[in-house]
Design an enzyme around this catalytic site. Structure first.
Site, short mmCIF file in Angstrom:
data_model
loop_
_atom_site.label_atom_id
_atom_site.label_comp_id
_atom_site.label_asym_id
_atom_site.label_seq_id
_atom_site.Cartn_x
_atom_site.Cartn_y
_atom_site.Cartn_z
N GLU A 122 -6.23 2.82 4.93
CA GLU A 122 -7.43 1.89 4.83
C GLU A 122 -6.42 0.39 4.53
O GLU A 122 -5.14 0.69 4.80
CB GLU A 122 -7.58 2.05 2.91
CG GLU A 122 -8.17 3.26 2.26
CD GLU A 122 -7.87 3.14 1.30
OE1 GLU A 122 -8.02 2.56 -0.09
OE2 GLU A 122 -8.44 4.66 0.76
N LYS A 124 -4.58 -2.90 3.94
CA LYS A 124 -4.25 -3.17 3.28
C LYS A 124 -4.29 -4.48 2.66
O LYS A 124 -4.35 -5.80 2.69
CB LYS A 124 -2.28 -3.08 2.62
CG LYS A 124 -2.53 -3.58 1.31
CD LYS A 124 -0.53 -3.27 1.48
CE LYS A 124 -0.10 -3.04 -0.32
NZ LYS A 124 0.62 -4.70 0.20
N ASP A 126 -5.22 -8.49 1.30
CA ASP A 126 -4.26 -10.06 0.67
C ASP A 126 -4.59 -10.12 -0.41
O ASP A 126 -5.23 -10.84 -0.14
CB ASP A 126 -3.11 -10.24 1.50
CG ASP A 126 -2.01 -10.73 1.01
OD1 ASP A 126 -1.34 -10.40 0.19
OD2 ASP A 126 -1.56 -11.78 1.92
N LYS A 319 3.90 -1.78 5.35
CA LYS A 319 3.96 -3.48 6.03
C LYS A 319 3.54 -4.10 7.37
O LYS A 319 4.66 -3.67 8.45
CB LYS A 319 4.79 -3.74 5.32
CG LYS A 319 4.19 -3.62 3.85
CD LYS A 319 3.41 -3.94 2.70
CE LYS A 319 4.27 -5.77 1.75
NZ LYS A 319 4.17 -6.73 1.35
N CYS A 416 17.42 -45.00 22.70
CA CYS A 416 18.37 -46.35 23.56
C CYS A 416 17.51 -48.07 22.88
O CYS A 416 18.01 -48.15 23.10
CB CYS A 416 17.31 -46.31 25.67
SG CYS A 416 15.50 -46.84 24.41
N CYS A 431 8.37 -44.37 23.35
CA CYS A 431 9.65 -44.95 23.71
C CYS A 431 9.07 -45.69 25.79
O CYS A 431 9.02 -44.99 25.77
CB CYS A 431 11.03 -44.75 23.77
SG CYS A 431 12.31 -46.00 24.35
S1 IVH Z 1 -4.28 1.87 -3.19
C1 IVH Z 1 -1.45 3.63 -6.85
N1 IVH Z 1 -5.76 0.58 -1.73
O1 IVH Z 1 -1.85 -3.44 -2.48
C2 IVH Z 1 -2.35 2.86 -5.16
N2 IVH Z 1 -3.79 -0.65 -2.83
O2 IVH Z 1 1.24 -2.43 -4.27
C3 IVH Z 1 -1.97 1.15 -5.05
N3 IVH Z 1 -3.87 -3.34 -2.19
O3 IVH Z 1 -1.35 -3.42 -5.62
C4 IVH Z 1 -3.01 1.16 -4.82
N4 IVH Z 1 -5.56 -2.78 0.17
O4 IVH Z 1 -3.48 -5.05 -4.93
C5 IVH Z 1 -4.82 0.58 -3.03
N5 IVH Z 1 -6.59 0.08 0.05
C6 IVH Z 1 -6.04 -0.36 -0.86
C7 IVH Z 1 -5.21 -1.65 -1.20
C8 IVH Z 1 -3.89 -1.92 -1.85
C9 IVH Z 1 -4.54 -3.84 -1.16
C10 IVH Z 1 -2.52 -3.33 -3.11
C11 IVH Z 1 -3.18 -3.18 -4.49
C12 IVH Z 1 -1.56 -2.92 -5.11
C13 IVH Z 1 -0.61 -3.58 -3.68
C14 IVH Z 1 -0.10 -2.09 -3.33
#
Ligand code: IVH
Length: 673
Positions: A122, A124, A126, A319, A416, A431
């Site tokens: 999935e 991630k 932000d 990451k 200069c 200049c």
């Molecule tokens: S799963 C234990 N899925 O990433 C599993 N997290 O450090 C917890 N995040 O605090 C999260 N997209 O804020 C999961 N598709 C996603 C995510 C996601 C963003 C963030 C979330 C979490 C941090 C993990």
């Protein structure tokens, strides 16, 4: 349009309120989740207004999941504590493909059936993670993560987020349910918000994530309600689903927005490739992602693996390398370019930005510095993008030390001492001294640079000495240099001296486009130089050309034509060109055969940053297919390829109705050719 309630209450107001709520919920879902509204905004507002009035007149009718909660009530004093029944863990990071592969390897070893370990990937998102509790389908509490075991109860605020359903509908809804996900702000919403904040004299947010977090943690939920917040759900707890993928499908079925880019993988190689692909494609999205979350799909396997006190063993965050970093401005240095233009540059405390140490960042001109209000001592966010030199994105004003001063351009040339001028209608300060040593030094460096005459060994230190010791007064003098003179300079041995002489000799054969570019005529970039060289074939022909015939060339606009005419019209420049030719510098363009290939006859302009190609690689791809690349957009342009952060060229293309290709379309075009 308005469906009657299932169980009409005794009192007509109660019945009407319930009818209105049901209708509003339905329309909210159609609008925010399904993107298929059935009524106009005005009709929707009318329903909401009627319900608000009804609830105000009969407070006993106000239920916790009423859509009127979306507008936010009276401010709170503080957020109540919100203990999490199940801890909100964080994720372990995997930096790069190797670490991800190692993680998969380890997880598979601990799983019961390593061969059958399917994973879900999935994006991630932000933003800010939140936990939502539903009882009998009604949202009863929304909390931030806090320290993972106790968060803040931000229910009032989260109810204002339209994409968070206040009441669920659909099949197999458990009585108690916890849904976790990310509240985020889109890039475009963030930009609009910051623009209006700046207009109102309020400090802008540093990035979409801070803006989202700041908005959710507002004590006055009416402020939250006015912020462009969105939500993606990614975790379902308390259902009888047996897989993460099934959980995502259920969430979507119940009306939660689920990020559509999730994929299930049985094959590890494809999973890793998918993560790397998103690393490249991240800029295509209108929201920020900082990685890909990989989760073992089977919930039994997840349970077998368990968790440490900090993070689960069944999930990992792949990451992306950060492309931004925070550092401190030590100094704002002003340099003089080859055309005399003064450029402020931030000298930074060295900082690592995705594997590269950054210690300078471009600030363009005085207006730019003042707009961002960058000051010596400021903590700033720097980013590496498509530009050669990293940029200062913004100042973190909260971290500004006392006693800083607004930036002012120097009034005298730092090299200069000539008095600096700013021409009418120009952003640049210049200049005006044509024999300013800084300008000559920059002209020499440009002449020897890649894309120009490519003279190996002609670096900054050498150029500095050549100018300071007055060995060289113009570009043509370069070709008078001999080993003896060069070897007499600091840090130059016999060997490097003779290497340089050889490199200069080789440079004579580069041809007209390189010469034209190398001369450093204002506005003449590599593609304009190539266009002129190809169109005229020789320097003689260009020297004989008038403004009109220059402008007749594809990719050459009036500003460019004017600049070329002005440069080559000046006596001292013509003399330099003549002497260069006398030294044997080739001033002709190779005979062009009519271009062939699928893009023959098509002219492209590339703007913004492409994830897949550098500018010159994109140009090479187009030219290899017979197409031409111009530096500016005109009626003669066939396609504008627009990458990330395109500039005014994109606006111009739209104005002229020229076909715009995004990166994906451009790649398709290359592939098909
Ligand atoms: S799963 C234990 N899925 O990433 C599993 N997290 O450090 C917890 N995040 O605090 C999260 N997209 O804020 C999961 N598709 C996603 C995510 C996601 C963003 C963030 C979330 C979490 C941090 C993990």
């Amino acid at each position: 349009m308005v469906t009657p309630p299932k169980k009409p209450r005794a009192r007509p107001e109660a019945a009407r309120a319930e009818t209105l709520r049901a209708a509003i919920r339905r329309h909210e879902r159609l609008y925010y989740v399904e993107d298929a509204p059935e009524i106009s905004d005005a009709e929707f507002d009318a329903l909401m207004r009627e319900l608000l009035e009804l609830e105000a007149a009969h407070p006993e009718l106000a239920v916790p999941d009423s859509p009127t909660r979306r507008v936010g009530g009276e401010p709170q004093d503080a957020f109540p504590r919100a203990p999490h029944e199940l801890p909100m863990l964080s994720l372990e990071n995997a930096n790069g493909a190797e670490e991800l592969e190692a993680w998969i390897e380890r997880a598979a070893k601990s799983a019961d059936d390593p061969d059958a370990m399917a994973c879900v990937a999935e994006l991630k998102i932000d933003g800010l993670s939140v936990s939502l509790r539903y009882e009998d389908g009604v949202l009863v509490r929304g909390a931030t993560r806090g320290d993972g075991s106790v968060g803040e109860d931000v229910s009032v605020n989260l109810r204002t987020v339209r994409e968070i359903p206040l009441r669920l509908s659909g099949r197999s809804l458990p009585g108690e349910l916890i849904v976790r996900g990310e509240v985020y702000m889109t890039r475009s919403g963030f930009q609009r918000l910051n623009a209006s904040r700046e207009e109102a004299g309020e400090p802008p947010f540093a990035n979409p994530r801070n803006a989202a977090a700041g908005s959710v943690r507002q004590l006055d939920a009416r402020i939250t309600a006015g912020r462009p917040l969105h939500f993606f759900a990614y975790t379902l707890l308390g259902s009888d689903a047996i897989r993460q993928s099934e959980g995502l499908e259920r969430l979507a079925g119940w009306g939660f927005p689920v990020n559509p880019e999730w994929r299930r993988f049985e094959d590890r190689g494809s999973l890793v490739a998918h993560c790397l692909e998103w690393q490249e494609r991240r800029h295509e999205l209108d929201y920020e992602i900082d990685g890909v979350v990989v989760k073992i799909d089977d919930l039994d396997q997840q349970a077998t693996l368990g968790a440490t006190s900090k993070h689960p063993r069944w999930a990992v965050a792949f990451k992306f390398p950060a492309e931004e970093a925070t550092t401190v401005v030590r100094e704002i240095m002003v340099t003089v370019g080859r055309t005399g233009k003064l450029t402020p540059t931030a000298v930074l405390e060295p900082v690592d930005v995705s594997g590269v140490t950054v210690q300078m960042a471009g600030l363009h001109n005085e207006d730019e510095v003042l707009r961002k209000d960058v000051r010596v001592g400021d903590t700033v966010v720097v980013a590496r993008g498509g530009e050669v030199i990293p940029q200062v994105v913004r100042v973190i004003v909260e971290k500004r030390p006392r006693g800083t001063r607004r930036f002012r351009m120097p009034q005298r040339c730092p090299e200069c001492g000539a008095e600096i001028v700013r021409l009418e209608g120009e952003v640049a300060h210049r200049c005006p001294n044509a024999s300013c040593p800084a300008q000559l030094r920059e002209r020499i460096l440009h002449w020897g640079g890649r894309g120009a005459m490519d003279v190996d060994g002609l670096g900054d230190m050498l150029a500095r000495q050549l100018v300071e010791k007055e060995v060289i007064r113009d570009l043509a003098d370069l070709y008078d240099l001999d080993v003896e003179t060069l070897a007499g300079l600091e840090r130059m041995g016999e060997l490097s001296a003779s290497n340089l002489v050889a490199a200069l000799e080789r440079s004579k054969g580069r041809g007209l486009r390189h010469v034209l570019y190398g001369l450093g005529i204002r506005h003449v970039g590599a593609s304009a130089a190539a266009a002129l060289a190809d169109a005229f074939g020789s320097m003689e022909a260009i020297l004989a050309a008038d403004r009109e015939s220059l402008e007749g060339v594809e990719g050459i606009g009036p500003t460019l034509a004017e600049s070329v005419a002005e440069f080559l019209g000046a006596r001292e420049n013509r003399a330099v060109v003549r002497r260069l030719a006398e030294h044997g510098v080739d001033m002709t363009a190779p005979e062009r055969s009519a271009p062939s290939g699928p893009l023959a006859g098509k002219t492209f302009v590339v703007t913004g940053t492409l994830a897949s190609h550098s500018r010159s690689a994109a140009t090479a791809e187009i030219e290899a297919r017979g197409g031409k690349v111009a530096g500016s957009v005109s009626k003669k342009t066939d396609y504008v390829v627009a990458g990330e952060s395109p500039g005014s060229k994109l606006d111009k293309a739209r104005k002229l109705g020229i076909e715009v290709l995004d990166e994906a379309a451009f790649l398709d075009l290359l592939r098909s050719g």
